[in-house]
Design an enzyme around this catalytic site. Structure first.
Site, mmCIF file in Angstrom:
data_model
loop_
_atom_site.group_PDB
_atom_site.id
_atom_site.type_symbol
_atom_site.label_atom_id
_atom_site.label_comp_id
_atom_site.label_asym_id
_atom_site.label_seq_id
_atom_site.Cartn_x
_atom_site.Cartn_y
_atom_site.Cartn_z
ATOM 1 C CD GLU A 114 -10.295 -6.366 -3.204
ATOM 2 O OE1 GLU A 114 -9.776 -7.351 -2.682
ATOM 3 O OE2 GLU A 114 -9.734 -5.668 -4.080
ATOM 4 C CG ASP A 118 -7.510 2.996 -2.129
ATOM 5 O OD1 ASP A 118 -8.144 4.055 -2.033
ATOM 6 O OD2 ASP A 118 -6.285 2.936 -1.998
ATOM 7 C CG ASP A 174 -0.703 -6.834 2.716
ATOM 8 O OD1 ASP A 174 -1.736 -6.501 2.105
ATOM 9 O OD2 ASP A 174 0.437 -6.721 2.229
ATOM 10 N NE ARG A 180 -1.416 -10.928 3.174
ATOM 11 C CZ ARG A 180 -1.850 -10.108 2.217
ATOM 12 N NH1 ARG A 180 -3.063 -9.616 2.276
ATOM 13 N NH2 ARG A 180 -1.063 -9.781 1.210
HETATM 14 P P1 IMP Z 1 -7.815 -0.478 -5.634
HETATM 15 O O1 IMP Z 1 -7.643 -1.281 -6.903
HETATM 16 O O2 IMP Z 1 -7.157 0.873 -5.696
HETATM 17 O O3 IMP Z 1 -9.252 -0.394 -5.175
HETATM 18 O O4 IMP Z 1 -6.963 -1.203 -4.513
HETATM 19 C C1 IMP Z 1 -7.515 -2.126 -3.636
HETATM 20 C C2 IMP Z 1 -6.411 -2.918 -3.009
HETATM 21 O O5 IMP Z 1 -5.434 -2.050 -2.417
HETATM 22 C C3 IMP Z 1 -6.951 -3.771 -1.892
HETATM 23 O O6 IMP Z 1 -7.302 -5.065 -2.350
HETATM 24 C C4 IMP Z 1 -5.800 -3.816 -0.924
HETATM 25 O O7 IMP Z 1 -4.951 -4.892 -1.260
HETATM 26 C C5 IMP Z 1 -5.058 -2.520 -1.144
HETATM 27 N N1 IMP Z 1 -5.423 -1.500 -0.128
HETATM 28 C C6 IMP Z 1 -6.084 -0.349 -0.304
HETATM 29 N N2 IMP Z 1 -6.219 0.341 0.855
HETATM 30 C C7 IMP Z 1 -5.610 -0.416 1.801
HETATM 31 C C8 IMP Z 1 -5.412 -0.262 3.236
HETATM 32 O O8 IMP Z 1 -5.831 0.714 3.894
HETATM 33 N N3 IMP Z 1 -4.737 -1.263 3.851
HETATM 34 C C9 IMP Z 1 -4.280 -2.370 3.203
HETATM 35 N N4 IMP Z 1 -4.450 -2.553 1.874
HETATM 36 C C10 IMP Z 1 -5.102 -1.587 1.182
HETATM 37 MG MG MG Z 2 -3.109 -5.973 -0.485
#
Ligand code: IMP
Ligand code: MG
Length: 189
Positions: A114, A118, A174, A180
Protein backbone atom coordinates in the site's frame (compact mmCIF):
# COMPACT_ATOMS: atom_id res chain seq x y z
CA UNK A 1 11.39 29.83 -14.99
CA UNK A 2 12.53 30.32 -11.44
CA UNK A 3 10.62 29.32 -8.37
CA UNK A 4 10.90 32.28 -6.04
CA UNK A 5 9.05 31.14 -2.92
CA UNK A 6 11.46 28.45 -1.76
CA UNK A 7 14.99 28.74 -2.89
CA UNK A 8 15.40 31.40 -5.56
CA UNK A 9 17.82 29.14 -7.41
CA UNK A 10 15.49 26.11 -7.64
CA UNK A 11 13.77 25.87 -11.01
CA UNK A 12 10.07 25.08 -10.77
CA UNK A 13 9.31 21.42 -11.39
CA UNK A 14 7.48 21.26 -14.77
CA UNK A 15 5.50 18.26 -13.47
CA UNK A 16 3.63 20.39 -10.90
CA UNK A 17 1.18 22.30 -13.10
CA UNK A 18 2.45 25.57 -11.75
CA UNK A 19 2.07 24.57 -8.11
CA UNK A 20 4.94 24.91 -5.71
CA UNK A 21 6.38 22.31 -3.39
CA UNK A 22 5.89 23.32 0.23
CA UNK A 23 8.25 20.66 1.49
CA UNK A 24 9.94 17.60 0.07
CA UNK A 25 9.23 15.06 2.77
CA UNK A 26 11.29 12.24 1.21
CA UNK A 27 13.59 12.75 -1.75
CA UNK A 28 14.32 10.14 -4.40
CA UNK A 29 17.59 8.88 -2.95
CA UNK A 30 16.16 8.65 0.59
CA UNK A 31 13.28 6.59 -0.79
CA UNK A 32 15.62 4.37 -2.81
CA UNK A 33 17.76 3.67 0.25
CA UNK A 34 14.77 2.75 2.40
CA UNK A 35 13.23 0.59 -0.34
CA UNK A 36 16.51 -1.32 -0.54
CA UNK A 37 16.37 -1.93 3.24
CA UNK A 38 12.74 -3.04 3.05
CA UNK A 39 13.66 -5.41 0.23
CA UNK A 40 16.29 -7.17 2.31
CA UNK A 41 14.00 -7.22 5.34
CA UNK A 42 11.33 -8.92 3.25
CA UNK A 43 13.83 -11.29 1.65
CA UNK A 44 14.93 -12.42 5.11
CA UNK A 45 11.39 -12.73 6.43
CA UNK A 46 10.21 -15.35 3.96
CA UNK A 47 12.65 -18.26 4.05
CA UNK A 48 10.23 -20.69 2.45
CA UNK A 49 6.90 -20.90 0.67
CA UNK A 50 5.45 -19.07 -2.29
CA UNK A 51 5.32 -15.28 -1.97
CA UNK A 52 2.65 -13.25 -3.75
CA UNK A 53 3.20 -9.50 -3.69
CA UNK A 54 -0.22 -7.93 -4.05
CA UNK A 55 -0.28 -4.24 -4.93
CA UNK A 56 -3.22 -2.04 -4.09
CA UNK A 57 -3.93 0.11 -7.14
CA UNK A 58 -3.31 2.71 -8.04
CA UNK A 59 -1.19 4.28 -5.30
CA UNK A 60 1.26 1.40 -4.85
CA UNK A 61 2.40 1.05 -8.45
CA UNK A 62 5.66 3.03 -8.25
CA UNK A 63 6.65 1.70 -4.82
CA UNK A 64 5.85 -1.88 -5.78
CA UNK A 65 7.87 -1.68 -8.99
CA UNK A 66 10.95 -0.57 -7.05
CA UNK A 67 10.33 -2.86 -4.07
CA UNK A 68 10.06 -6.18 -5.95
CA UNK A 69 13.41 -5.50 -7.62
CA UNK A 70 14.99 -5.36 -4.16
CA UNK A 71 13.55 -8.71 -3.03
CA UNK A 72 16.03 -11.52 -3.65
CA UNK A 73 13.80 -14.58 -3.72
CA UNK A 74 11.17 -16.05 -6.05
CA UNK A 75 7.86 -14.21 -5.99
CA UNK A 76 4.76 -13.46 -8.01
CA UNK A 77 3.08 -10.09 -8.52
CA UNK A 78 -0.59 -9.30 -8.84
CA UNK A 79 -2.75 -6.28 -8.16
CA UNK A 80 -6.13 -5.53 -6.74
CA UNK A 81 -8.42 -2.57 -6.89
CA UNK A 82 -10.61 -1.83 -3.90
CA UNK A 83 -13.40 0.67 -3.73
CA UNK A 84 -14.60 2.14 -0.45
CA UNK A 85 -18.12 3.28 0.04
CA UNK A 86 -18.67 5.49 3.02
CA UNK A 87 -22.28 5.44 4.08
CA UNK A 88 -23.01 8.95 5.31
CA UNK A 89 -24.87 7.67 8.32
CA UNK A 90 -22.38 4.93 9.25
CA UNK A 91 -18.86 5.38 10.48
CA UNK A 92 -17.63 2.12 8.94
CA UNK A 93 -17.08 2.06 5.18
CA UNK A 94 -17.85 -0.87 2.93
CA UNK A 95 -14.92 -2.11 0.85
CA UNK A 96 -15.53 -3.94 -2.39
CA UNK A 97 -13.02 -5.55 -4.74
CA UNK A 98 -13.37 -3.86 -8.11
CA UNK A 99 -10.55 -5.92 -9.57
CA UNK A 100 -9.95 -9.23 -7.91
CA UNK A 101 -6.52 -10.86 -8.30
CA UNK A 102 -6.59 -13.75 -10.75
CA UNK A 103 -3.83 -15.58 -8.92
CA UNK A 104 -4.89 -18.13 -6.33
CA UNK A 105 -4.03 -17.10 -2.78
CA UNK A 106 -4.30 -20.51 -1.20
CA UNK A 107 -1.18 -21.57 0.75
CA UNK A 108 0.77 -18.52 -0.39
CA UNK A 109 2.41 -15.83 1.68
CA UNK A 110 0.53 -12.67 0.74
CA UNK A 111 2.31 -9.34 1.02
CA UNK A 112 -0.18 -6.50 0.54
CA UNK A 113 1.57 -3.38 -0.71
CA UNK A 114 0.00 0.00 0.00
CA UNK A 115 1.20 3.55 -0.59
CA UNK A 116 0.07 5.08 2.71
CA UNK A 117 -1.88 3.95 5.76
CA UNK A 118 -4.18 6.64 7.08
CA UNK A 119 -7.22 5.35 8.97
CA UNK A 120 -6.41 1.77 7.94
CA UNK A 121 -10.04 1.12 7.19
CA UNK A 122 -9.46 -0.15 3.65
CA UNK A 123 -6.68 -2.50 4.68
CA UNK A 124 -8.56 -3.94 7.63
CA UNK A 125 -11.49 -4.89 5.43
CA UNK A 126 -9.24 -6.18 2.66
CA UNK A 127 -7.34 -8.46 4.99
CA UNK A 128 -10.68 -9.90 6.16
CA UNK A 129 -11.76 -10.43 2.55
CA UNK A 130 -8.51 -12.13 1.56
CA UNK A 131 -8.10 -14.21 4.71
CA UNK A 132 -11.04 -16.46 3.81
CA UNK A 133 -9.09 -17.65 0.76
CA UNK A 134 -6.73 -19.58 3.02
CA UNK A 135 -3.39 -17.92 2.36
CA UNK A 136 -0.45 -19.16 4.38
CA UNK A 137 0.07 -15.66 5.79
CA UNK A 138 -1.01 -12.07 5.13
CA UNK A 139 1.25 -9.13 5.90
CA UNK A 140 1.17 -5.46 4.97
CA UNK A 141 3.99 -3.39 3.54
CA UNK A 142 3.29 0.36 3.38
CA UNK A 143 5.65 3.01 2.09
CA UNK A 144 4.19 5.55 4.51
CA UNK A 145 2.28 5.30 7.76
CA UNK A 146 0.46 8.19 9.40
CA UNK A 147 0.28 6.30 12.72
CA UNK A 148 -3.22 7.52 13.42
CA UNK A 149 -4.61 4.21 12.20
CA UNK A 150 -7.15 3.66 14.91
CA UNK A 151 -9.18 1.38 12.68
CA UNK A 152 -6.34 -0.84 11.52
CA UNK A 153 -6.66 -4.09 13.38
CA UNK A 154 -3.88 -5.72 11.38
CA UNK A 155 -0.36 -4.56 12.22
CA UNK A 156 1.68 -3.12 9.36
CA UNK A 157 4.69 -5.42 9.39
CA UNK A 158 6.87 -3.44 6.97
CA UNK A 159 6.81 0.36 6.98
CA UNK A 160 9.01 2.64 4.90
CA UNK A 161 8.59 5.90 6.78
CA UNK A 162 6.40 7.55 9.37
CA UNK A 163 4.44 10.15 7.46
CA UNK A 164 4.03 13.71 8.68
CA UNK A 165 0.45 14.81 9.21
CA UNK A 166 0.23 16.58 5.86
CA UNK A 167 -1.34 15.68 2.57
CA UNK A 168 1.43 14.09 0.51
CA UNK A 169 1.80 13.50 -3.20
CA UNK A 170 4.30 11.77 -5.45
CA UNK A 171 5.92 8.34 -5.84
CA UNK A 172 2.45 6.92 -6.54
CA UNK A 173 0.43 9.14 -4.21
CA UNK A 174 -2.02 11.45 -5.90
CA UNK A 175 -4.17 14.47 -5.42
CA UNK A 176 -7.19 14.10 -7.71
CA UNK A 177 -5.12 11.68 -9.85
CA UNK A 178 -2.29 14.15 -10.35
CA UNK A 179 1.34 14.05 -9.22
CA UNK A 180 1.69 10.25 -9.04
CA UNK A 181 4.75 10.46 -11.29
CA UNK A 182 6.90 12.65 -9.02
CA UNK A 183 10.08 10.77 -8.09
CA UNK A 184 9.87 12.22 -4.56
CA UNK A 185 7.17 12.56 -1.87
CA UNK A 186 6.16 16.14 -1.11
CA UNK A 187 3.45 18.36 0.27
CA UNK A 188 2.29 21.17 -2.01
CA UNK A 189 1.40 24.79 -1.35
P1 IMP B 1 -7.25 4.65 4.80
O1 IMP B 1 -8.19 3.55 4.37
O2 IMP B 1 -7.94 5.74 5.58
O3 IMP B 1 -6.02 4.14 5.51
O4 IMP B 1 -6.81 5.42 3.49
C1 IMP B 1 -5.64 5.11 2.81
C2 IMP B 1 -5.71 5.69 1.43
O5 IMP B 1 -6.02 7.09 1.48
C3 IMP B 1 -4.38 5.58 0.74
O6 IMP B 1 -4.29 4.38 -0.02
C4 IMP B 1 -4.36 6.80 -0.14
O7 IMP B 1 -4.96 6.50 -1.38
C5 IMP B 1 -5.21 7.81 0.59
N1 IMP B 1 -4.38 8.77 1.36
C6 IMP B 1 -4.29 8.92 2.69
N2 IMP B 1 -3.45 9.92 3.03
C7 IMP B 1 -2.98 10.42 1.87
C8 IMP B 1 -2.04 11.48 1.53
O8 IMP B 1 -1.44 12.17 2.39
N3 IMP B 1 -1.82 11.69 0.21
C9 IMP B 1 -2.41 10.95 -0.77
N4 IMP B 1 -3.28 9.96 -0.50
C10 IMP B 1 -3.57 9.70 0.80
MG1 MG C 1 -5.34 7.43 -3.41
Amino acid sequence: MVHTEGSATTPADPRLQGRAVKRIAFDASTIAGRVRELGSEITGSYPDGELLVLGLLKGSFVFLADLVREIRRPLQVDFLVASSYGDATESSGVVRLVYDPETTLEDKHILLVEDIVDTGRTLTRLVELLAVRNPRSIEICALLHKHIATELRVPTRFVGFSAPNEFLVGYGLDHAENFRHLPYVASLE
